[in-house]
Design a protein around this motif. Sequence first.
Motif, PDB file in Angstrom:
ATOM      1  N   ARG B 224       0.759  -1.505  -0.112  1.00 20.01           N
ATOM      2  CA  ARG B 224       0.383   0.451  -0.181  1.00 20.01           C
ATOM      3  C   ARG B 224       1.356   1.063   0.343  1.00 20.01           C
ATOM      4  N   HIS B 227       3.140   7.241   3.428  1.00 24.29           N
ATOM      5  CA  HIS B 227       4.097   8.325   3.112  1.00 24.29           C
ATOM      6  C   HIS B 227       5.422   7.794   4.923  1.00 24.29           C
ATOM      7  N   THR B 228       6.348   8.198   3.852  1.00 24.79           N
ATOM      8  CA  THR B 228       7.493   7.555   4.250  1.00 24.79           C
ATOM      9  C   THR B 228       7.944   8.349   5.737  1.00 24.79           C
ATOM     10  N   GLY B 229       7.250   9.505   6.068  1.00 25.97           N
ATOM     11  CA  GLY B 229       7.223  10.736   6.833  1.00 25.97           C
ATOM     12  C   GLY B 229       6.579  10.165   8.134  1.00 25.97           C
ATOM     13  N   THR B 230       5.116   9.635   7.941  1.00 28.09           N
ATOM     14  CA  THR B 230       4.015   9.502   8.486  1.00 28.09           C
ATOM     15  C   THR B 230       3.834   7.971   9.215  1.00 28.09           C
ATOM     16  N   THR B 231       4.163   7.041   8.400  1.00 27.44           N
ATOM     17  CA  THR B 231       3.939   5.532   8.171  1.00 27.44           C
ATOM     18  C   THR B 231       4.682   4.515   9.016  1.00 27.44           C
ATOM     19  N   PRO B 232       5.083   4.715  10.408  1.00 29.43           N
ATOM     20  CA  PRO B 232       5.821   4.213  11.074  1.00 29.43           C
ATOM     21  C   PRO B 232       6.169   2.608  10.848  1.00 29.43           C
ATOM     22  N   PHE B 233       7.541   1.842  10.594  1.00 28.42           N
ATOM     23  CA  PHE B 233       7.355   0.738  10.302  1.00 28.42           C
ATOM     24  C   PHE B 233       6.157  -0.509  10.336  1.00 28.42           C
ATOM     25  N   SER B 235       3.507  -0.063  10.791  1.00 27.78           N
ATOM     26  CA  SER B 235       1.895   0.444   9.654  1.00 27.78           C
ATOM     27  C   SER B 235       2.398  -0.204   8.223  1.00 27.78           C
ATOM     28  N   ARG B 236       3.167  -0.765   8.419  1.00 30.39           N
ATOM     29  CA  ARG B 236       3.555   0.144   6.363  1.00 30.39           C
ATOM     30  C   ARG B 236       3.219  -1.513   5.658  1.00 30.39           C
ATOM     31  N   ASN B 275      10.114   9.471  -1.043  1.00 28.29           N
ATOM     32  CA  ASN B 275       9.079   9.669   0.067  1.00 28.29           C
ATOM     33  C   ASN B 275       7.233   9.485   0.637  1.00 28.29           C
ATOM     34  N   THR B 276       7.555   8.338  -0.494  1.00 25.99           N
ATOM     35  CA  THR B 276       6.611   7.391  -0.952  1.00 25.99           C
ATOM     36  C   THR B 276       7.252   5.404  -0.437  1.00 25.99           C
ATOM     37  N   ILE B 277       6.257   5.401   0.260  1.00 27.85           N
ATOM     38  CA  ILE B 277       6.345   3.663   0.025  1.00 27.85           C
ATOM     39  C   ILE B 277       5.222   3.078  -1.404  1.00 27.85           C
ATOM     40  N   GLY B 314       6.059  -5.184   9.033  1.00 28.89           N
ATOM     41  CA  GLY B 314       4.760  -4.533   9.195  1.00 28.89           C
ATOM     42  C   GLY B 314       3.714  -5.099   9.120  1.00 28.89           C
ATOM     43  N   LYS B 315       2.531  -4.625   8.364  1.00 27.96           N
ATOM     44  CA  LYS B 315       1.573  -5.216   8.483  1.00 27.96           C
ATOM     45  C   LYS B 315       1.637  -6.326   7.246  1.00 27.96           C
TER      46      LYS B 315
END
Lengths: 422, 422
Positions: B224, B227-233, B235-236, B275-277, B314-315
């Motif tokens: 999914r 944002h690389t800055g706002t998404t903890p490992f 939650s990814r 900065n986007t997964i 992550g998830k």
Amino acid sequence: MARLTLTDDDLRVRKWLANELQKLDCSLHVDQMGNMFARQAGQLRSTAPMIAIGSHLDTQPRGGRYDGILGVMAGLEILRTMKEHGYKTQFDVGLVNWTKYILPAFIASSGLELIVLTKFSEEGARFPKSMCSSGVWAGAIRIQDAWNLRDIHDPSVTLRSELERLGCLGNVECSSNANTGFPLAAHFELHIEQGPILQETGRSLGVVQGAQGYRWLKFTVHGRDAHTGTTPFGSRKDPLLSAARMIAASKDIAEIHGALASTGVLAIPPDSSTNTIASEVTFTLDIRHPHDSVVHTVQDECLKTFSQIALQDGKGVTFDWTMDTDSPAVKFDKDCVNAVRVAAEKLVGPDQWMDMTSGAGHDSVYTSKRCPTAMIFVPCRDGVSHHPEEFCRPQDCALGTQTLLEAVVEYDKFMAGKCSVN
Amino acid sequence: MARLTLTDDDLRVRKWLANELQKLDCSLHVDQMGNMFARQAGQLRSTAPMIAIGSHLDTQPRGGRYDGILGVMAGLEILRTMKEHGYKTQFDVGLVNWTKYILPAFIASSGLELIVLTKFSEEGARFPKSMCSSGVWAGAIRIQDAWNLRDIHDPSVTLRSELERLGCLGNVECSSNANTGFPLAAHFELHIEQGPILQETGRSLGVVQGAQGYRWLKFTVHGRDAHTGTTPFGSRKDPLLSAARMIAASKDIAEIHGALASTGVLAIPPDSSTNTIASEVTFTLDIRHPHDSVVHTVQDECLKTFSQIALQDGKGVTFDWTMDTDSPAVKFDKDCVNAVRVAAEKLVGPDQWMDMTSGAGHDSVYTSKRCPTAMIFVPCRDGVSHHPEEFCRPQDCALGTQTLLEAVVEYDKFMAGKCSVN
């Protein structure tokens, strides 16, 4: 919502906002970047700079209805509520609508430099550089550089010519200079979190302490193209295999330090094929942590480990790297943050709010360079933003707005207290 | 060398070759795919199929001067040498110039199917499918499918219309059928190794036992974007991180089994950014080993490990995969291989030759389906092929040619011996 900055759509909402603000007896000021400042008089009739609530009404080309918009609408609602209840702050308060998304998504600034993210020009942006008008206001970006930006679809159109065409080129200097610009006493911003932390921890409010430091590195791994069928492992220089090990290692290193390390872009030559080892691989590494020293440590350890990985397989690879962005951590003003904390504690009690650090860029990151600043985060569904599915529940919008109102009132009292002590 | 098949350049070399062969009193036959067969009469005046030396004179769009060309020139030199020395084999011998590079590079065929490698159409190929005329000859490809291929630059031009325009559409059926086609008693091919093994082990000759089995898999990892800055490992769902771990794991698994596993292509969505997964990652996996069972084992272990990796970070992520090519291993004829071994042993002694398995595709892989076949490899500098830097030392070209000559003579004697026994 697709309301690109300085388009006819943007002009319509600006006119609507100006009209709403006039009903509230606000004075309206527009600066030379189109930033809108509305000012409501306080009891003291002080000439001191106003306490501002600010965010932006423009959006990504394919954005949502909350990023930025919530912050401005909350500010408007607060000014309305104060007027309806006959409540007057001590100092002047007001609202700022920043001209933000001159480029969509992930606007990044590094100290005093503009970051050029040319790829966004493919995504519907109007102007080929990334910048924020709050950056001009804060003195981090030169107004001439901003004005000279050209529309990617029609190079005869510049940012300045669009400001003029739409009547958005104000006469106030875009700066925080007390004499020539529009200085602010403080800046408060309510924003959706743009991440999943509040939702996942079941909290309603984030009291934002500042913004993470981050560095963007770009690595190029050099190998040699070779046939996958005829080249034994021991004879290979396989840059994609090495890059894969590096990406995996960077995550593991960052995790040990409680930091983030992310690779968003990986590119191989266009003539790559299933049965050819690539000659070269490029990938990005985005390292983040609220403390700059941790960002630096993660970078150092990655570089050391990458050097070992480069020798690990076959005949080894070489790599070089550049730092494209170095954005130090930002710490918001402790008194502003405290005003938010007091409001949050009062409204939801100790278990429903949490301290947070912003991972994304905001106008508040720029304003914090020139005035005391704080932010409030509210949860957004699944952490999604910059996307049509972006959603913030009405009760969360309301709670965030109430917190913002009470933080401003709290800070106004704090300022008044400081004055009376002085 | 850039001599694309069925161009005016190709026609020039074909005419030159025909003229040289006529000087040697060869009869020349051209089949319906433009394959050229030259036949020199043996002492027995037998009507049995000839013992063939074959390869191709056409090249990649940006190829070298040895791949294919060495094999045909060696065959011509052998026929010349026999004539000059008044030497006559028992059975008829001859030369085949296969129409090979209808698509450049890495032509791959999987059993009875044509493999469509559309990317090559970007690299200067004339026709949008990959195939070999030796594949038509061997009955693995239908001639109508081959004839219908259209020039990517001018769709009014087909492979058949070019065969006709150049006068290369012969009247012999392109098949090994004894009555209607041009069957062969055996096929010997001298080729540069296209890999580094001979050079690295200091050997002069490779006695090729057959061709590796290989499978080409394509994986799509679904995550999914975030944002690389706002998404903890935690939650990814980061598909690029998972793909990186998978690629690294596949190499380690293959190494344990003495097999090869290689990723040549990795693609992420074009709107990816630092900065986007990424939301999705596609990558190829090319698994090879001389034994099909090992190819299957490596595939099974990769799939099992990939399933574990998908849950690791992550998830988690999900993935699916397809098999684009399944090319079973080919084992060359033991008597043909023995003829090459005897020649090599005689010419360079036991330390200077080695058994090898071909990693790349060759006309001999197709001929082996219809007649006893063997190949000889000679070293090429740094294993480079399909590239202007491709190089084989004159002494290696000569030694390979001498080995080819003696292998053919050896096999001719072997055939004659078999006849006299019968």
